[in-house]
Design an enzyme around this catalytic site. Sequence first.
Site, PDB file in Angstrom:
ATOM      1  CB  CYS A 205      -6.323   2.709  -1.990  1.00 13.50           C
ATOM      2  SG  CYS A 205      -4.924   3.290  -1.048  1.00 13.50           S
TER       3      CYS A 205
ATOM      4  CG  ASP B 244      -2.124   0.847   1.091  1.00 16.37           C
ATOM      5  OD1 ASP B 244      -2.202   1.611   0.115  1.00 16.37           O
ATOM      6  OD2 ASP B 244      -3.009   0.765   1.965  1.00 16.37           O
TER       7      ASP B 244
ATOM      8  CG  HIS C 224      -9.955   1.309   0.624  1.00 20.67           C
ATOM      9  ND1 HIS C 224      -8.931   2.164   0.319  1.00 20.67           N
ATOM     10  CD2 HIS C 224     -10.969   2.092   1.076  1.00 20.67           C
ATOM     11  CE1 HIS C 224      -9.292   3.408   0.575  1.00 20.67           C
ATOM     12  NE2 HIS C 224     -10.529   3.389   1.041  1.00 20.67           N
TER      13      HIS C 224
END
Length: 480
Positions: free
Chosen positions: A71, A33, A127
């Site tokens: 993301c 990430d 997410h």
Amino acid sequence: MRREMILPTLLVTFVLLSLSSARPPHIVLIVADDLGWNDVGWHNPQIYTPNLDKMAQNGVILNSSYVQPICTPTRNSLMTGFYPYHTGLQHFVILDDIPGYIPSNFTTLPQKLKQLGYSTHMVGKWHLGYCNWKYTPTYRGFDSFMGYYNGREGYYNHKEGTGYDFRLNEDVHYPTHGEYSAHTFAKRAIDILNSVDPQKESLFLYLPFQSVHEPLEVPEKYENIYSHIQNKERRTYCGMVSAMDEAVGNITTVLRERGFMDNLLLVFTSDNGGNFQYGANNLPLRGNKNTLWEGGTKGAAFVYSETLLKKTNYENTEMMHAVDLFPTLLHVAGGIPDPGIDGMNMWPTISENKSSPRTEFIYNIDEIDKNAAIRVGDYKLIEGSPGQSNDWYPLPTREVDVQQEDSGDSFSADTEYQLFDIKNDPTEHFDISEKYPDVVDRLKKRLEEYKKSLVPAHVPPPDPKANPKYYNGTWSPGWC
Ligand SMILES: *[C@@H]1O[C@H](CO)[C@@H](O)[C@H](O)[C@H]1NC(C)=O
Ligand SMILES: *[C@@H]1O[C@H](CO)[C@@H](O)[C@H](O)[C@H]1NC(C)=O
Ligand SMILES: *[C@@H]1O[C@H](CO)[C@@H](O)[C@H](O)[C@H]1NC(C)=O
Ligand SMILES: *[C@@H]1O[C@H](CO)[C@@H](O)[C@H](O)[C@H]1NC(C)=O
Ligand SMILES: *[C@@H]1O[C@H](CO)[C@@H](O)[C@H](O)[C@H]1NC(C)=O
């Protein structure tokens, strides 16, 4: 049948039978990430990532592998094989109290792999929506899930704002509270490896680490590897990268010990560029996470396998995009994607260095921010503002708060379009739009063509019903 035909026919039948009875390969997909281009050992010798480096060097380094600028959109592409502008996820990320999701009619990669008999497990950050159970990992194709639903949280306390966000399958999970997540996720991955018989079932392990997103947190021993780095944020950040590398090393050790490596494909990629405001670095590339520049969209990535790659130990420079992993992995698993998908099968490109079937891709189309970018061959056209951070951010050297140093915020493009020749100018120093108006025109037309199929961004307003106070202090499904 003539006599002399029988033997070859039998042979062919035998080969086909033995191929079809060979178990589809285990697939491990690791996502880091907010990892910067310049934050891996194979790009920057200052970074200590021995486990990743070894696989990158003995596998295939992907040097032209693109991801979305941020993301949620990248994870959307990995899970669906579609660009986010086809799923409504092209604008920013799904925030904690926003009821966003991948629409239910998209089939996810784990759902496809399950149909082929795979065991599918996810460890890490989702997410991709959680306002209703039907959008969460165990309802989107994963047999098991350990991790969190939102985009960020504390590495030890698993808290995001006022809510706790950590689950084992559907249950809120407290035992790992207080443990650094790289350790928790490595242990969980190893537990899964120990529960699967590599000879009897095929495993898909999706491992999107929390590392190395902010907040900047790491056990001291990893930070101490970088005691020579003066800048505190950079030192902590680099320690976080090394903690993740150790987690990967622990997992690959067990993959080898348990016999997975004989029939396994491992893919490693960042989800977007690094964020210089939290210690990351994308040099020599321009820009930052959440920008359309190469620094936001060119992923640090490699593939590794001890048996499946026909060519190894080389840097692959063929054009590919995160949407391509879906059909590529599905192909390796023996499946075929549904028609109409954006991704293309890159297996011959990756495993044999064949030229890429892809000659164009979309960096993003965001009709709310009114920006977009397209690549056609060596050329890249950017429409509108590429984002908020438009510089080449140097490695922080002094003991200062890097967050105060964003000098690129005031970018204002005079031209509506910028054109770059990425092959000859990978660092985007020279806007050549005025010199080549015909190329601008050609790429504009291509971009307009792609825009025709745009699905409007689905960005509902924040919903107070998401408030953790209604769910015993946790971020929980049930409010949409
Ligand atoms: C790999 O990518 C970097 C960054 O864009 C670029 O500078 C370099 O030339 C590329 N390597 C090759 C072999 O194309
Ligand atoms: C899902 O539904 C939307 C809206 O009806 C449609 O535009 C899209 O093409 C569908 N996608 C798939 C993969 O079925
Ligand atoms: C890796 O394994 C070693 C030995 O068991 C352990 O001490 C270490 O904490 C593990 N690291 C991570 C990041 O899981
Ligand atoms: C991969 O293909 C490129 C482009 O054809 C070529 O320049 C390069 O030498 C090849 N590398 C290997 C290891 O085959
Ligand atoms: C409510 O949250 C606390 C921690 O804040 C936890 O100890 C407790 O088990 C939770 N209760 C339920 C019913 O989940």
